[in-house]
Design a protein around this motif. Structure first.
Motif, PDB file in Angstrom:
ATOM      1  N   GLU A   1      -4.773   5.994 -35.752  1.00  0.00           N
ATOM      2  CA  GLU A   1      -4.600   7.565 -34.895  1.00  0.00           C
ATOM      3  C   GLU A   1      -2.829   7.675 -35.306  1.00  0.00           C
ATOM      4  N   SER A   2      -3.104   8.855 -35.701  1.00  0.00           N
ATOM      5  CA  SER A   2      -1.131   9.576 -36.193  1.00  0.00           C
ATOM      6  C   SER A   2      -1.327  10.682 -35.629  1.00  0.00           C
ATOM      7  N   GLU A   3       0.229  11.613 -35.530  1.00  0.00           N
ATOM      8  CA  GLU A   3       0.320  12.515 -35.513  1.00  0.00           C
ATOM      9  C   GLU A   3       1.591  12.740 -36.331  1.00  0.00           C
TER      10      GLU A   3
ATOM     11  N   ILE B   1      -0.252   6.240 -33.270  1.00  0.00           N
ATOM     12  CA  ILE B   1       0.172   6.632 -31.785  1.00  0.00           C
ATOM     13  C   ILE B   1      -0.924   4.895 -31.542  1.00  0.00           C
TER      14      ILE B   1
END
Length: 146
Positions: free
Chosen positions: A22-24, A29
């Motif tokens: 998961e990344s932003e 993340i």
């Protein structure tokens, strides 16, 4: 994004690969650095390269102390400097200046704690420079991000 290819496994001394769950944007993340033998979690851009997974008794006691005190650690640290009648920021800045950091250096700060020195070290670095911090108690690094 940070160059995660530069990390080496503390156990095997082999390169680690990046897996992102998961990344932003540029921020990871949830993910991991791994090789065929080991895996190290990345949570909120903080890599936990703690090895061995089962620590010695003394290190376990240190972690237990941090678990109970890390949120208030900075509340009492200035007393150390006040006891010696020394300005904390001036003294930290003086010590860091002795490191002779160049703007494009790669700096590894071990035992970074809440990042009191990290913030001062970062001022010496340009966009080409890198500051990497680590601590035996990963959760305390959350404070240093602020």
């Amino acid at each position: 994004m940070k160059d995660y290819n530069q990390f080496i496994c503390p156990k095997t001394k082999k390169s680690l690969s990046l897996s992102i769950d998961e990344s932003e944007g540029e921020n990871i993340i949830n993910g991991a650095l791994f090789n065929d033998e080991c895996s190290y979690p990345i949570i909120d851009n903080i890599v936990n390269l703690c090895y061995p997974k089962i620590l010695a008794k003394e290190e376990t006691e240190i972690i237990r102390w941090y678990e109970n005190n890390y949120k208030t650690y900075d509340d009492y640290l200035p007393i150390t400097f006040e006891t010696f009648d020394v300005d904390e920021i001036a003294e930290r800045s003086r010590m860091i200046s002795l490191l002779d950091i160049n703007s494009n250096d790669k700096v590894l700060e071990t035992g970074a704690g809440t990042g009191r020195d990290s913030a001062l070290i970062a001022k010496y670095l340009s966009e080409e420079g890198e500051l990497h911090v680590t601590d035996i108690y990963v959760e305390i690094l959350e404070i240093s991000k602020k």
